[in-house]
Design an enzyme around this catalytic site. Sequence first.
Site, mmCIF file in Angstrom:
data_model
loop_
_atom_site.group_PDB
_atom_site.id
_atom_site.type_symbol
_atom_site.label_atom_id
_atom_site.label_comp_id
_atom_site.label_asym_id
_atom_site.label_seq_id
_atom_site.Cartn_x
_atom_site.Cartn_y
_atom_site.Cartn_z
ATOM 1 N N LYS A 44 43.163 13.330 11.595
ATOM 2 C CA LYS A 44 43.717 12.637 10.356
ATOM 3 C C LYS A 44 42.559 12.511 9.478
ATOM 4 C CE LYS A 44 44.267 9.023 8.202
ATOM 5 N NZ LYS A 44 43.482 9.255 6.967
ATOM 6 N N GLY A 83 33.997 6.167 10.472
ATOM 7 C CA GLY A 83 34.102 5.352 9.414
ATOM 8 C C GLY A 83 33.686 3.949 9.329
ATOM 9 N N GLU A 86 31.945 6.136 15.529
ATOM 10 C CA GLU A 86 30.698 6.336 14.999
ATOM 11 C C GLU A 86 30.719 5.570 13.623
ATOM 12 O OE1 GLU A 86 28.409 7.590 12.652
ATOM 13 O OE2 GLU A 86 29.005 9.317 12.697
ATOM 14 N N CYS A 90 26.177 7.871 6.914
ATOM 15 C CA CYS A 90 26.134 6.763 7.691
ATOM 16 C C CYS A 90 24.721 6.341 8.243
ATOM 17 C CB CYS A 90 26.874 6.798 8.808
ATOM 18 S SG CYS A 90 26.940 8.358 9.815
ATOM 19 N N GLU A 144 26.196 -2.511 3.990
ATOM 20 C CA GLU A 144 26.087 -1.103 3.677
ATOM 21 C C GLU A 144 26.518 -0.381 2.427
ATOM 22 O OE1 GLU A 144 28.642 1.427 6.040
ATOM 23 O OE2 GLU A 144 26.980 2.762 6.433
#
Length: 495
Positions: free
Chosen positions: A189, A242, A264, A298, A396
């Site tokens: 996806k 994500g 992750e 990330c 973040e």
Amino acid sequence: MTTATMSSPPKVRLTQNLIDGKWSDAGSRATFDTFGPATGEVVAKVASSDKTDVDAAVKAARAALECGPWSKMSARDRGKLLFKLAELVERNADELASLEVLNNGKPIGEVKGADIPLVVETFRYFGGWADKITGDTIPVDRSMGDFFCYTKREPVGVCGQIIPWNFPMLMAAWKWGPALACGNTVILKPAEQTPLTALRLGELAMEAGFPPGVINIVNGFGETAGDALVKHPGVDKIAFTGEYKTAQIIMRNAADTLKRLTFELGGKSPSVIFADADMDLAVRGSMAGIFFNQGEVCCAGSRVFVEESVHDEFVGKFKVAAEKRRLGDPYDVKTHQGAQVSKEQFDKVLKYIDIGKNEDKATCVTGGERFGDKGWFIKPTIFTGVRNDMRIAQEEIFGPVAAVLKFKDLHDVVKQANTTIYGLAAAVWTRDITKAFAVADGVRAGTVWVNCYNTFDPAAPFGGYKFSGQGRENGKDALSAYSEVKTVWVNLGKR
Ligand code: ADP
């Protein structure tokens, strides 16, 4: 042969789902718009899937897993298919790069220099593993009889793989490589912001010869297509990359079917610069750490800790270097920084810049605003006077925003570096090997870079401590996440 030129957007051809080797619209015929971040314009309408489409993909993936050519294929032949896919990606590199630039907004130089080679090598690396995934023979107790005991590794089954938009092709490769090497079947996806290159990869996978149903791609939103995948009883595992908040939702939703999960997630990675560091190297590395890929990484080095005595020298050089970055047309090979991926991300980064200036009251020494008046570009931004408890040091941002903090000594910086919910990566810049090891040992993070940043290799495990994830991508550790261990006891009947 390549079809797209390097300086212009390609024509978008693939917008449907790939299920059981065939392209199809969503059952509902619904579509969603996908954009070009450099212009802010719609570039394609893509199939918007729901439960029904996910169900069709699960049926195809289950059938391919349990019967048909994939279930009977030797491990070596699975590896060869991955090699073939790597070769096809190489052959179509210009077109893929061009499509990635169109949909993600990142500069073509980076796609061709980093994303594409890593995709190719990831498929090759895991192709190489396919026929080397072995079990053990176990020297078990023989007092009760004479037994031969061995283990073997079997695929987990049907794997749902939900990926983000910052490295659309590479994230697909990180997911497919180990899953396919281990013999699983997959349903990818892609992120709704960036589905286009995954679809082309899917087409290349068919050309490589992966049997129908082995690789399926279902497009759509997280709350519909992603959610259906997470809750489907026919899916054995979810691999997700994500935000940690999404991972928490996925974990809850996967509980009823007790799925295997690997995550992750995000980070707020510290980059630690000691006074004895090679300052130019540290500046270059910190630049790459935070500004590479528009800061949409990330493991971005978003907290830059500088030893007090060299703080002003470092900041001076960091600012000059940031201001030299060329922003603009991502199709221009001279461009260093492209556009943020979406209007939503663009607004989010600007919101954090505002928080830095007005709520945290840090000093914005450069950037701090959009670049140009078209598309979603943001100038490389540096804040100084940041304390570790400020929002711009803890949350973040996922954009080109560096927070510079001061530290006194080794003990102080390790403590500050670890004062975060995250633990994805860290870097240390020093000429003193003792300090380098002390930081490498002291930080709770999945990757530590010493005098470098953002080096990646499919053979090197990558993943996070704490809120940055669970399990590892890449390296042989990724294989454990895609295989079950079966222990077999054989009574040799000799007693
Ligand atoms: P971002 O907010 O940066 O887009 P997300 O974590 O929301 O990051 O998205 C990463 C991926 O997770 C995307 O493919 C998205 O569609 C998917 N996703 C978002 N919400 C859910 C959900 N509730 N269930 C499953 N997948 C989801």
